[in-house]
Design an enzyme around this catalytic site. Structure first.
Site, PDB file in Angstrom:
ATOM      1  N   ASP A   1      -6.798   4.282  -5.012  1.00 17.32           N
ATOM      2  CA  ASP A   1      -7.486   4.161  -3.722  1.00 17.32           C
ATOM      3  C   ASP A   1      -8.159   5.505  -3.502  1.00 17.32           C
ATOM      4  O   ASP A   1      -8.384   6.254  -4.464  1.00 17.32           O
ATOM      5  CB  ASP A   1      -6.482   3.807  -2.603  1.00 17.32           C
ATOM      6  CG  ASP A   1      -7.180   3.343  -1.327  1.00 17.32           C
ATOM      7  OD1 ASP A   1      -7.337   4.178  -0.415  1.00 17.32           O
ATOM      8  OD2 ASP A   1      -7.580   2.169  -1.240  1.00 17.32           O
TER       9      ASP A   1
ATOM     10  N   LYS B   1       0.860  -1.179   0.000  1.00 19.60           N
ATOM     11  CA  LYS B   1       0.000   0.000   0.000  1.00 19.60           C
ATOM     12  C   LYS B   1       0.896   1.228   0.000  1.00 19.60           C
ATOM     13  O   LYS B   1       2.052   1.171   0.437  1.00 19.60           O
ATOM     14  CB  LYS B   1      -0.895   0.017   1.237  1.00 19.60           C
ATOM     15  CG  LYS B   1      -2.219   0.741   1.021  1.00 19.60           C
ATOM     16  CD  LYS B   1      -3.210  -0.085   0.198  1.00 19.60           C
ATOM     17  CE  LYS B   1      -4.529   0.628   0.034  1.00 19.60           C
ATOM     18  NZ  LYS B   1      -5.510  -0.193  -0.695  1.00 19.60           N
TER      19      LYS B   1
END
Length: 449
Positions: free
Chosen positions: A162, A122
């Site tokens: 995201d 991430k």
């Protein structure tokens, strides 16, 4: 187990979101550890909670007034036991190490559940795209990529979008990567269709969430048709969750953003959803404008003095939290149960606090954690990677068929793992154990690395 958590908290005392994510997994995988003594002997938990690599860098960029700005960029490469790191980039002022480590940790198990060869990662920055011009966003993305490109690649680390990173940002990031590396590869997913993207990718997380919910209800001979549903958020995940719920005959009555939420008791139909998509994706407006456009809709602004969210106080059958982490606390969970909700399916990452989860499970609510229910997004990202590698473009029907099959398999594997390890019907235990076993078995196969 307690010793592991104490060490984590002592080492990084400020990383509360990461502590929460780890504690949830640690508490639920105990039966698997008891059944496999080699896991404890090889200290797999201690290894799992440490990222393989943390990259932090400054991102200098010039705003439209000619003034230099500086943000902080991150990439957490958590675990590559199953495949290259895979996970989104988040651009939001709240981004910090704790949030990105929790997301990368969750992503590792989520990716394992898809059965695709993907590790977990991430990244992102404390940059806020809201209120910025396209040129400012472009300059920021280009500066961000001038450092990130050194650490990513189609067989190393494949970022995606995201919160705050949509098709616009992915395009700017990819363009800079291509220029720096002089190659056209599938290094980012969520690309536009005309240059390597996959059909269904924007819809995948929301669609997959609803497919998973349908599988959960089908176990008891029930279906989504006729159910009243609460959905939070109004971004990509929420929009396509609503779209698929409408397709399955459900009635969605809520949406939200950071300013508040709307409740439309008449139900959000396809025409109203199209308005929301234009409002949020093109005009970048606020959800209150929905209430202005559709009389009878009630808009409730955010009240910072309240400890609970009034969105979860509406009577309904199902809830789909699709906004952000920890948006449902214990008080919210009690309101949902009191309002008749019997199914909670997480479209966001870790949107329910531990107290909220405990209340749902104690009340007998069917509860699906995000690492299982929202895995559709990364699943289709994996399918996009496959298409890029083969220089192919699959039709919509094939991609959605594969997505639905992946969500069915995740559901089946969660139920099987929960049954095998003494918690039948508990999707939280099933998702954590199934993902955990796949990752740690791969780690053990590869030695002490």
């Amino acid at each position: 187990m307690q010793t592991i958590m104490e060490k984590i908290k002592a080492r990084d005392p400020e990383q509360k979101e990461f502590h929460q994510a780890v504690a949830e997994v640690v508490e639920t995988v105990r039966p698997a550890l008891d059944a496999h003594p080699e896991y404890r002997h090889q200290k797999v938990l201690e290894r799992l909670v440490e990222p393989e690599r943390i990259i932090m860098f400054r991102v200098p960029w010039m705003d439209d007034r000619g003034e230099p700005q500086v943000n902080r960029g991150f990439r957490i490469e958590m675990n590559s036991a199953i495949g290259p790191y895979k996970g989104g980039l988040r651009f939001h002022p709240s981004v910090n190490l704790s949030i990105l480590k929790f997301l990368a940790f969750e992503q590792t198990f989520k990716n394992a559940l898809t059965s695709l060869p993907l590790g977990g990662g991430k990244g992102g920055a404390d940059f806020d795209p809201k209120g910025k011009t396209d040129n400012e966003v472009m300059r920021f993305c280009q500066s961000f990529m001038t450092e990130l490109y050194r650490h990513i690649g189609p067989d190393t680390d494949v970022p995606a979008g995201d919160i705050g990173v949509g098709a616009r940002e992915i395009g700017f990031l990819f363009g800079m990567y291509k220029r720096l590396r002089n190659e056209f590869t599938g290094v980012l997913t969520g690309k536009s269709l005309n240059w390597g993207g996959s059909l269904i990718r924007p819809e995948a997380t929301g669609y997959g969430c609803v497919h998973f919910a349908a599988e959960m209800l089908a176990v008891g001979g029930d279906a989504l048709a006729g159910k009243t549903c609460l959905v939070s958020g109004s971004g990509n995940v929420a929009q396509y969750t609503v779209e698929k719920l409408i397709d399955r005959g459900a009635r969605v009555v809520t949406l939200s953003d950071s300013s508040g939420h709307i409740c439309d008791e008449a139900g959000i139909d396809a025409q109203k959803l199209a308005f929301v998509m234009r409002l949020k994706n093109v005009q970048r407006g606020r959800i209150q404008e929905y209430a202005d456009a559709y009389p009878g809709t009630v808009f409730t602004p955010v009240d910072p003095t309240r400890s609970s969210n009034p969105l979860w106080e509406h009577a309904a059958d199902c809830a789909f939290p699709c906004a952000t982490e920890n948006e449902i606390n214990g008080e919210d969970a009690r309101h949902l149960v009191a309002g008749g909700v019997r199914l909670v399916v997480e479209g966001a990452n870790m949107p329910t606090t531990p107290e909220g989860i405990d209340h749902f499970l104690d009340a007998g609510v069917l509860y699906a954690p995000g690492k299982a229910a929202n895995a559709g997004g990364v699943a289709v990202s994996g399918l996009e990677m496959a298409q890029n590698s083969m220089r192919l473009h699959w039709p919509r029907e094939e991609v959605e068929g594969r997505l639905q099959m992946i969500m069915k398999n995740i559901h089946k594997n969660c139920l099987a793992a929960a049954e095998r390890y003494g918690s039948p019907g508990n999707y939280l235990v099933g998702a954590n154990v199934a993902g955990f076993i796949k990752v740690v078995d791969a780690m053990l196969d590869q030695g002490l690395v």
